[in-house]
Structure formats: structure tokens, C-alpha cells
Design an enzyme around this catalytic site. Structure first.
Site, short mmCIF file in Angstrom:
data_model
loop_
_atom_site.label_atom_id
_atom_site.label_comp_id
_atom_site.label_asym_id
_atom_site.label_seq_id
_atom_site.Cartn_x
_atom_site.Cartn_y
_atom_site.Cartn_z
N HIS A 36 0.92 -1.22 0.14
CA HIS A 36 0.18 -0.06 0.10
C HIS A 36 0.90 1.27 0.24
O HIS A 36 1.96 1.26 0.66
CB HIS A 36 -0.85 -0.17 1.08
CG HIS A 36 -1.96 1.03 1.34
ND1 HIS A 36 -1.70 2.22 1.82
CD2 HIS A 36 -3.44 0.87 1.34
CE1 HIS A 36 -2.96 2.86 1.85
NE2 HIS A 36 -3.80 1.94 1.39
N ASP A 68 2.78 -4.84 7.96
CA ASP A 68 1.59 -3.87 7.97
C ASP A 68 0.41 -4.51 7.87
O ASP A 68 0.24 -5.62 7.29
CB ASP A 68 1.72 -3.44 6.49
CG ASP A 68 0.54 -2.62 6.09
OD1 ASP A 68 -0.66 -2.72 6.84
OD2 ASP A 68 0.20 -2.04 4.96
N GLN A 128 -4.76 -5.33 7.00
CA GLN A 128 -5.90 -6.01 6.59
C GLN A 128 -6.02 -7.55 7.44
O GLN A 128 -6.79 -8.22 7.04
CB GLN A 128 -5.74 -6.34 5.15
CG GLN A 128 -5.89 -4.90 4.26
CD GLN A 128 -7.18 -4.31 4.42
OE1 GLN A 128 -8.23 -5.02 4.47
NE2 GLN A 128 -7.34 -3.33 4.10
N LYS A 133 -10.67 -0.51 11.05
CA LYS A 133 -11.12 -1.73 10.00
C LYS A 133 -11.81 -2.86 10.57
O LYS A 133 -12.02 -3.82 10.09
CB LYS A 133 -9.61 -1.96 9.18
CG LYS A 133 -9.42 -0.77 8.21
CD LYS A 133 -8.05 -1.53 7.49
CE LYS A 133 -7.49 -0.12 6.70
NZ LYS A 133 -8.40 0.31 5.46
N CYS A 148 -4.90 2.58 -3.47
CA CYS A 148 -3.61 3.11 -3.09
C CYS A 148 -2.44 2.27 -3.34
O CYS A 148 -1.66 2.03 -2.27
CB CYS A 148 -3.84 3.56 -1.47
SG CYS A 148 -4.83 5.07 -1.38
#
Lengths: 153, 411
Positions: B126, B204, B207, B230, B368
Site C-alpha cells: 500500500h 503492515d 488487513q 477496519k 492506494c
């Protein structure tokens, strides 16, 4: 099919998106402007051959959605023979139309874009190539849309 | 203990927002990778805090300040447990994943990255795990390098990894689940390979947190960043895990109140971990809302959520693959809960605009991940992303709408 969608995707828009006119590079272009919509990745280059103040020929290349592609296709067809002042005046009228939905009789085929005003997120798609054309008649450069009101970079 | 088979439809009733009509059709919310909806328990926790306990943290001596400080630090302990970190000293509250990565790029990177060093990333990152490193590279003269992906299936080309892990590599930063492809990367293996060579690692988790079990000790990473919004939490709150030993050697980023031990006109000393990294009055309601969200998720069970997300994504992938004129991205097998696709001759924005008029919320664009889109040779994709409150019936409805879009464009 939903009425608003039929207003947005009018026959003329679908047809131009499928078979865009003037979709090529003009090798003898003397004005080139690049228009991008960084949020969605739409990306077009408008090529003009200008003789003094008059647009002799116009074309475009790039990628984007049906609305932005049809808009660039109609734009490059319509501005041939027009002066810089004509193009700038037409930009103002197109801008008003896609934001208010009001199209006067002088708009011709461009009136197909009046339905865009019901889809605020798509206004920038319809207006992107117009920003590029406005920059091109003024000398060229790069324009970028940010939110509703695109600015020159 | 989480139930072995949650009552998914009962859970759905905890989300009043899902029960509405959009453009005259029942809402199908498939934009969960952008942000999830919030259950009543989270909204109630925020209201309770503001109606009963609101006060500034850490500095007050009065009762309300004690309550808010206790709630704030209880949220930190809850987040530690959520990630299985060793200590609350390793949990820094941030605005979200992006801020966590920027903190590391500035504070850790500013001290440890030098000219000629290499920061290794993957081609599916991202922008938030590319741009902070580009800015750091610009300042320091370091270089970026990327682990390539294998075509539309979007798996990391791990055969190339050994040749990329050279002595110049100081940091390997990687996405756990790709927001654009759904790829689930083998982060524990990647971190182990990096760690053997003394390379610092960052995952990261935007998600993956709240979509699967995440144990930072089992992954073996030095840093893991995620966002609360999220995963049923409020917007504006996230957390950064940093291994204690690494954080102790990392200077602060922002200066101000709370992060100091003593301040003199010309020299200051720093507070202990994790407060050294939390300057100024923090978002207080955010961690409290996040605490409620993590309790909510763990009551369902993250293994259950992962299985449910995967079932939705596999079903959507299979139904889309049965249609003509659909190009699918991301792995065929195990994946995160999303499907990225393109319809022949229809731009993603047109797909999303039409789907919206049928009440189906999708996302279309570059997600992104502009460099990844370039690599795949597409300007954008359309994406359906799922969470535990989505149903197979909603996927069926989505497929019907995709068929309508294809008819509309005569494809």
C-alpha cells in the site's frame, strides 16, 4: 435499469466510450496537456494543433472510465475550429452543466453529460479532459483533479 | 471462550447501519477493507465514556481523570493481549497503520538508516508502506528494493528472496494481507529469514488484524502496525507494536507533553516506554472504543472470522470465475476476505457507480497501490471486501448486479 443510471450513461456516452473519436497522438501537435485524477487513476493527454488562436485539430490518448473517455471523445470533436476564447467559454458552460444539470440549447451533444450532476463523485470524470483542453489552449501543462475543483499543478 | 460456530445472523443484528435501503435496494456493504462497520457495543462504549468518565489522562489527580487513565491503560493491556505482545511497553497508540509506519520511518529510520542502506519492500505494498520509506530514502541516501510478485495471482516470488536479502538490507517491511489482491503473505517465514541476517522487520497489519489470529511473537517481527477502524473500532485510533529492545534504542518522534521525564530550558529527558512515543493529549475515546471492538471480535473468535471471510471470498471468486469476461486478481487458494476483479471493456468506476445504484457498496480504483496496478498493467480494479456480518446471499446479489452491469455495457 435505474432512471438515474440511464441519465448518466446515455446512448451517446456509451457509444463514444466504446468507439472514442480522435483517440490517437497528433504527431504535429503544438500544444499538449496532461490531465490526471489522482484519486481514481484516470489519465489523459490532450493534443492540439493550434494556428494562432484557433484549434485546427485535436486528439487524445489515455485511460479512464466511460464518462471520462466519452467526454474526451466529444470534446476533441467539438473544439476543432474554435478559438481559445470559445474553448474557455465552453469549459465554463460544461462545468456549470455537470454540476447543476442545466443544459441550454447551445450544448448540442454535450447535453448528454447533464445527468452527471446526480453523481457528485463522477463530476471530475466528466470535466477532466476539459481541464486538460483549457490548459492546452493556454499553452499546455499538467492538470490534476483534487476533490470537486481541479487545480493546475 | 469463542463459540465454535457463531450465530452469524444474530451478530449482524448488532450493526444497525446494515439494516437500510440504498437507492431503493437493501444495502450490501462490501467495502470492509476500506473501513468496517461498528457494532452497538463499540458505539455504546464511546457514549459511556463521554457521558460518565471524560477527563484528561495521566496528569489528573481527581476521580474522573483516574477513571479515564485506567480505561486508557486497560485498552493498552487489551491491545497487548490481542497481539500477544510481551509487555504493554511494546504497545504505542497511533492514529492508524499509516501513522505507525511513519513513526518507525522517522524515529527508528532516522537513527538507523544510512546512505547506501537498502529498505526491502514487496511489489504489493500500500502507498502507506512505500511513501514513508521513499521520504526516508530521500533524506538519508538509502535505496529501496522490491520483492517481485507473480502475475495476476499476486503471490510473492520467494525464489528471488535470498538474492534480495543482501548485507545492505537494514529493514524488510511487508504487508500481511494485500488490500488490493487479498494475498496472505507468509510473514513468519519472511521475518525468520530476515532475522537470521540481522534485518529489522515491519509487518503492515491493516488487513490482517481482526481478520485472523495475529501473534507478534510467533510472527517474530520487530514492528506490527494496524488500524482500529477496519476492525469494528472507531476511526482515528490504531496501534503500533514494537519489540521492546528495538523501541528502547529508538529515539522519540514527536516532542511535547507526556513523552518527557524532565524538561529544562535547554535539555530534556524522555519518559519510559511506551509514553516516550505518545506526545500530547492522546485520543482517549479511541482506545476505549478499540477495547470494546477487540472484546467483540474475540467473543466471536478470530479463527471463526478468518474462516468466514475466506468462505465469502472463495465463494465470490468462484461465482465470478464462472462468468465470461471477468479478470480476477489475487491467489486462487487461501486468501484474505476480498476479491479484486475487472470486467472486460468496463472501467472499475463504472462498475462501482452502477453497483451503488443497486445498493451494493464496492470500491474501484488503484486502492492506494499505484505501482502494483502498473505492474499488473491495469489502471484500476473493482473490489468486493468482506467481514463476518456479510452473507452468501449478499454475494449472490452482488453476482446478479455484476450480470446487470455486463448487460448494460453489452459485454
Amino acid at each position: 435499469m435505474n432512471d438515474d443510471l440511464n441519465d448518466l450513461y446515455q446512448e451517446v456516452i456509451l457509444e463514444h466510450a466504446k468507439s472514442p473519436r480522435n483517440f490517437k497522438v497528433l504527431p504535429d501537435a503544438n500544444r499538449v496537456a496532461h490531465g490526471t485524477n489522482p484519486l481514481c487513476g484516470d489519465n489523459y493527454t490532450v493534443y492540439l494543433v493550434m494556428d494562432g488562436d484557433v484549434v485546427k485539430d485535436a486528439s487524445f490518448q489515455g485511460s479512464g472510465c466511460a464518462i471520462s473517455k466519452a467526454s474526451a471523445s466529444l470534446l476533441t470533436s467539438i473544439i476543432k475550429g474554435k478559438t481559445r476564447a470559445d474553448v474557455e467559454a465552453l469549459f465554463g458552460k460544461v462545468h456549470d452543466m455537470v454540476t447543476t444539470g442545466h443544459a441550454d440549447d447551445s450544448m448540442g451533444k454535450l447535453a448528454a453529460f447533464a445527468g452527471v450532476h446526480k453523481f457528485p463523485a463522477r463530476v471530475k470524470c466528466a470535466i477532466l479532459s476539459w481541464h486538460a483542453a483549457k490548459a492546452a489552449v493556454a499553452g499546455g501543462g499538467t492538470v490534476s483533479t483534487e476533490g470537486d475543483e481541479p487545480k493546475a499543478e | 471462550m469463542p463459540s465454535s460456530s457463531p450465530d452469524w445472523s444474530a451478530l449482524r443484528a448488532d450493526f444497525p447501519i446494515l439494516d437500510q435501503q440504498v437507492h431503493g435496494h437493501p444495502l450490501v456493504y462490501f467495502d470492509n477493507a476500506a473501513t468496517s462497520q461498528k457494532p452497538r457495543a463499540v458505539v455504546d462504549a464511546l457514549v459511556r465514556y463521554y457521558e460518565r468518565d471524560n477527563a484528561n489522562v495521566h496528569r489528573g489527580i481527581h476521580e474522573l481523570s483516574n477513571r479515564s487513565t485506567n480505561a486508557f491503560e486497560a485498552a493498552r493491556e487489551r491491545t497487548r493481549k490481542f497481539l500477544n505482545a510481551c509487555s504493554t511497553e511494546e504497545i504505542i497508540f497511533t492514529r492508524g497503520t499509516t501513522e505507525g509506519i511513519n513513526l518507525i520511518a522517522n524515529a527508528w529510520g532516522g537513527k538507523f538508516i544510512k546512505a547506501g542502506d537498502v529498505i526491502l519492500l514487496t511489489e504489493m505494498e500500500h502507498h502507506s508502506n512505500i511513501v514513508p520509506w521513499q521520504m526516508l530514502a530521500e533524506r538519508t541516501g538509502a535505496k529501496l528494493r522490491y520483492v517481485p510478485i507473480t502475475g495476476d495471482e499476486g503471490l510473492l516470488d520467494l525464489d528471488k528472496l535470498d538474492s534480495l536479502l543482501t548485507p545492505e538490507v537494514k529493514l524488510f517491511a511487508m504487508v500481511h494481507i494485500s488490500n488490493a489482491l487479498g494475498t496472505l503473505n507468509p510473514v513468519a517465514d519472511l521475518c525468520a529469514r530476515a532475522r537470521r541476517l540481522g534485518i529489522t522487520t515491519l509487518v503492515d497489519g491493516a488487513q490482517s488484524a481482526g481478520h485472523m489470529m495475529v501473534d507478534v511473537q510467533a510472527i517474530g517481527c520487530d514492528f506490527y502496525a494496524f488500524s482500529g477502524h477496519k476492525i469494528c473500532g472507531p476511526t482515528g485510533i490504531g496501534a503500533l507494536y514494537g519489540r521492546k529492545e528495538v523501541l528502547e534504542n529508538t529515539p522519540p518522534w514527536h516532542g511535547g507533553g507526556e513523552m518527557i521525564a524532565t524538561v529544562d530550558y535547554f535539555k530534556s529527558t524522555w519518559n519510559t516506554l511506551p509514553h516516550k512515543f505518545e506526545a500530547g493529549t492522546p485520543d482517549i475515546s479511541g482506545p476505549i472504543g478499540l477495547h470494546a471492538a477487540l472484546d467483540y471480535l474475540d467473543a466471536i473468535g478470530r479463527e471463526n472470522i478468518f474462516r468466514h471471510d475466506l468462505e465469502m471470498a472463495s465463494y465470490a471468486y468462484q461465482r465470478l470465475s464462472e462468468l465470461k469476461g471477468v479478470r480476477l486478481f489475487g491467489p486462487k487458494g487461501e486468501r484474505g476476505g476480498l476479491v479484486s476483479f475487472l470486467l472486460d471493456d468496463v472501467h472499475a468506476h463504472d462498475v462501482v457507480t452502477i453497483a451503488d445504484r443497486y445498493g451494493v457498496a464496492l470500491r474501484g480504483g488503484h486502492h492506494c497501490t499505484q505501482p502494483l496496478m502498473k505492474k499488473l498493467g491495469v489502471p484500476s480494479t473493482a473490489r468486493a471486501s468482506f467481514y463476518f456480518y456479510n452473507t452468501k446471499a449478499e454475494v449472490d446479489r452482488f453476482i446478479e448486479v455484476v450480470r446487470e452491469i455486463q448487460k448494460f455495457f453489452g459485454t
